[in-house]
Design a protein around this motif. Structure first.
Motif, short mmCIF file in Angstrom:
data_model
loop_
_atom_site.label_atom_id
_atom_site.label_comp_id
_atom_site.label_asym_id
_atom_site.label_seq_id
_atom_site.Cartn_x
_atom_site.Cartn_y
_atom_site.Cartn_z
N CYS A 107 2.05 -0.88 -3.68
CA CYS A 107 1.26 -0.22 -4.73
C CYS A 107 1.68 -0.70 -5.79
O CYS A 107 3.07 -0.77 -6.33
N ASP A 128 0.57 7.79 -2.57
CA ASP A 128 -0.17 8.39 -3.62
C ASP A 128 -1.56 8.02 -3.22
O ASP A 128 -2.46 8.64 -4.03
N THR A 130 -3.71 5.86 -3.55
CA THR A 130 -4.50 5.11 -4.64
C THR A 130 -5.05 3.80 -3.63
O THR A 130 -4.69 3.30 -2.74
#
Ligand SMILES: [Zn+2]
Length: 278
Positions: A107, A128, A130
């Motif tokens: 990430c 997270d 994302t």
């Protein structure tokens, strides 16, 4: 995706170290498409599309090994110009996505590992959540001609003596494509250009570009080279280019590339064959 990898009618294209298998013959050069095998469930798999009759195409990233039967492992650069439109699209899409997956394993926000999602078209952060999307980097590539309709050819310092092409470069943030053409030409060879006109484009997944081709006209022909970018540059007429290519003194870009198409579009035909010079 799991269902497609269980369905024997799914057509699998396998990529291994930048190569896919092709069945080359005198007449054509199709990609080797095969039904799914058990190992495919453990490989990176990306959905490449579907035919009108419902046939699904899936790309997988496998491991190098001996080719199947009469097939040969080949890179997109080697066979791109020989493939059908469908096969060139499958290969280029798989190559582009495979490059992106290989270089986005973590990430960019938090550094945790990412994993593929949405049939291979995103990666999702395992911490997270994302979502990260494949990117395409626009690059411009351009013919520069002078008032006598001579073409500017240049050699990168990374290329052997004798190999030349048209100029090219990446588009910068905040820049239009036409502005990128003018900036790159000025930076690389010190020439101011006008009449920047769109010519065509080509996906170039080495690793993730879209090459956008232009023509342009030089205001004057004096060259001031940036030695970090350009080792030499020359203006050629059609007769001079033909003589140098046929005489083996110049080698131009391979036929798979938009660079070759730009050069031959200016030239008025294929350079390695005799053409009617108007
Ligand atoms: Zn993250």
């Amino acid at each position: 995706m799991p269902a497609l990898l269980q369905d024997p009618s799914t057509c699998i294209v396998e990529l291994a170290e930048g190569r896919a298998q092709v069945l080359a013959s005198d007449r054509d050069c199709p990609l080797l498409l095969r039904p799914p095998v058990e190992q495919d469930a453990f490989r990176l798999a990306v959905f490449l599309g579907q035919d009108g009759d419902g046939t699904a195409y899936v790309g997988v990233v496998g491991e190098p090994r001996d080719p199947s039967g009469a097939a040969q492992w080949r890179t997109l650069r080697e066979v791109g110009a020989l493939l059908s439109d469908r096969d060139a699209g499958l290969f280029a899409t798989l190559q582009g996505l495979a490059n992106w997956h290989a270089s986005h394993t973590h990430c960019s926000l938090c550094g945790a590992p990412t994993e593929p999602g949405q049939a291979g078209w995103i990666r999702r952060c395992t911490r997270d959540a994302t979502e990260h999307y494949p990117r395409t980097d626009p690059a411009v590539i351009m013919a520069v001609t002078d008032d006598a309709d001579r073409l500017l050819l240049a050699r990168s310092p990374h290329w052997p003596v004798g190999r030349v092409s048209v100029l090219a470069g990446f588009v910068e943030p905040g820049e239009s494509l036409e502005a990128a053409v003018a900036r790159e030409v000025f930076e690389e060879v010190g020439v101011v250009v006008t009449q920047v006109r769109y010519l065509g484009n080509q996906p170039w997944p080495f690793p993730s570009s879209l090459m956008v081709g232009f023509t342009s006209r030089a205001v004057d022909t004096a060259l001031r080279l940036d030695p970090d970018e350009i080792a030499e540059a020359l203006w050629v007429s059609r007769e001079e280019l033909r003589e140098m290519v046929l005489g083996g003194r110049l080698r131009i870009s391979p036929s798979v590339s938009i660079a070759r198409r730009i050069i031959e579009s200016w030239y008025g035909g294929q350079i390695d064959q005799q053409v009617d010079m108007r």
